[in-house]
Design an enzyme around this catalytic site. Sequence first.
Site, PDB file in Angstrom:
ATOM      1  N   LYS A 115      -3.337  -2.549  -0.296  1.00 20.30           N
ATOM      2  CA  LYS A 115      -2.531  -2.153  -1.013  1.00 20.30           C
ATOM      3  C   LYS A 115      -1.153  -2.509  -0.957  1.00 20.30           C
ATOM      4  O   LYS A 115      -0.058  -3.073  -1.306  1.00 20.30           O
ATOM      5  CB  LYS A 115      -2.645  -1.224  -2.184  1.00 20.30           C
ATOM      6  CG  LYS A 115      -3.627  -0.616  -3.234  1.00 20.30           C
ATOM      7  CD  LYS A 115      -3.689   0.116  -4.002  1.00 20.30           C
ATOM      8  CE  LYS A 115      -5.316   0.249  -5.031  1.00 20.30           C
ATOM      9  NZ  LYS A 115      -5.087   1.916  -5.508  1.00 20.30           N
ATOM     10  N   LYS A 217     -13.832  -8.834  -7.370  1.00 20.04           N
ATOM     11  CA  LYS A 217     -13.687  -7.941  -9.009  1.00 20.04           C
ATOM     12  C   LYS A 217     -13.040  -8.584 -10.011  1.00 20.04           C
ATOM     13  O   LYS A 217     -12.154  -8.930  -9.426  1.00 20.04           O
ATOM     14  CB  LYS A 217     -13.399  -6.653  -8.166  1.00 20.04           C
ATOM     15  CG  LYS A 217     -14.424  -5.514  -7.454  1.00 20.04           C
ATOM     16  CD  LYS A 217     -14.077  -4.377  -7.263  1.00 20.04           C
ATOM     17  CE  LYS A 217     -13.508  -3.482  -8.355  1.00 20.04           C
ATOM     18  NZ  LYS A 217     -13.824  -2.035  -7.938  1.00 20.04           N
ATOM     19  N   LYS A 220      -7.624  -5.924 -14.028  1.00 22.13           N
ATOM     20  CA  LYS A 220      -6.544  -5.770 -15.000  1.00 22.13           C
ATOM     21  C   LYS A 220      -5.691  -6.301 -14.172  1.00 22.13           C
ATOM     22  O   LYS A 220      -4.661  -6.828 -14.744  1.00 22.13           O
ATOM     23  CB  LYS A 220      -6.144  -4.060 -14.803  1.00 22.13           C
ATOM     24  CG  LYS A 220      -7.170  -2.639 -15.869  1.00 22.13           C
ATOM     25  CD  LYS A 220      -7.267  -2.317 -15.695  1.00 22.13           C
ATOM     26  CE  LYS A 220      -7.105  -0.818 -14.594  1.00 22.13           C
ATOM     27  NZ  LYS A 220      -6.457  -0.121 -14.510  1.00 22.13           N
TER      28      LYS A 220
END
Length: 354
Positions: A115, A217, A220
Amino acid sequence: MGEFKPLVFSGVQPTGNLHLGNYLGAIRKFVALQENNDCMYCVVDLHALTAQLVHDDMPGQIRSITAAFLAAGIDPKQHIVFNQSQVPQHSELAWIFNCVARLGWMNRMTQFKDKAGKDREQASLGLYAYPSLMAADILVYRATHVPVGEDQKQHLELTRDIAMKFNIDFMDKIRPTGLGIDITVGEEPVHAYFPMVEPLIDGPAPRVMSLKDGTKKMSKSDPSDLSRINLMDDADAISRKIRKAKTDPDALPSEVDGLKGRPEADNLVGIFAALADKTKAEVLGEFGGQQFSVFKPALVDLSIEVLAPINAEMRRLMADPSYIDSVLRDGGARARERAEKTMNEVRDIIGFVR
């Protein structure tokens, strides 16, 4: 030798729209677990600040996750549904765990590396300490089991390391209070205050991939809304997204091995299997040899059949924010009561004057 009282805890961040992957991978499992367990399900709004500090509509996002919990079938009266920021004991225990955890442990957390990316010096301290807060979320209730995906398994292992170090460091303080129990970790006897949390990763929790790229994946954060089916999508949107989903020109195979090297086909078959509570082999037994022009309409019908009732109930709940807020207030009060009991005992074990 004693046992900790079984308790299931898990949480979902209020960031972006919940999608099919969240439902199949987590929320459906939450619903199933409540049948035979004491459960606490949390909207982890403090964690959401690590992804984005300033949110346009944090209340709306918190309510949306709560509505998804309730619409999917979680019972807020029999169990506890709440948002994390209503329970300040999470943050208090997280600070103590910051002092328990070792830098070497935190440096091994692969999710931070992913991240933070190349410019980790610009990453927030909150993102770095995220796993310590996650450990506090779980252990402030002395939860014993956590349903997690593979991407969170490393954080759960860190939770166990933190619990173990606290138990060993304070063992001589815990025993006289009568608050802990004797457990065996490996071959080592420990008088423990915090349990060794177990992950719940069994059962049908498919890795749902993007409708536009079967190697990534469903997310969102993907800029393309066509890459995911949101739980708030209506029937027309679900149909459009599945019909536009990326595929290859070949017919579906008759055997599961035939899906190898065909990520988009594998993803759509996996989604059908999960929604129908079947195996991929059973799905291919029905559709093997068929073109996607036959399979996609069947997947559209099944997706709408499963998701339409959840969608309708979410919309009904979102139109009544005062009810959602009342659920969160009630859950928050019950969660604070449990958390404060733990923190009073932790303060006594550490030696804080209160």
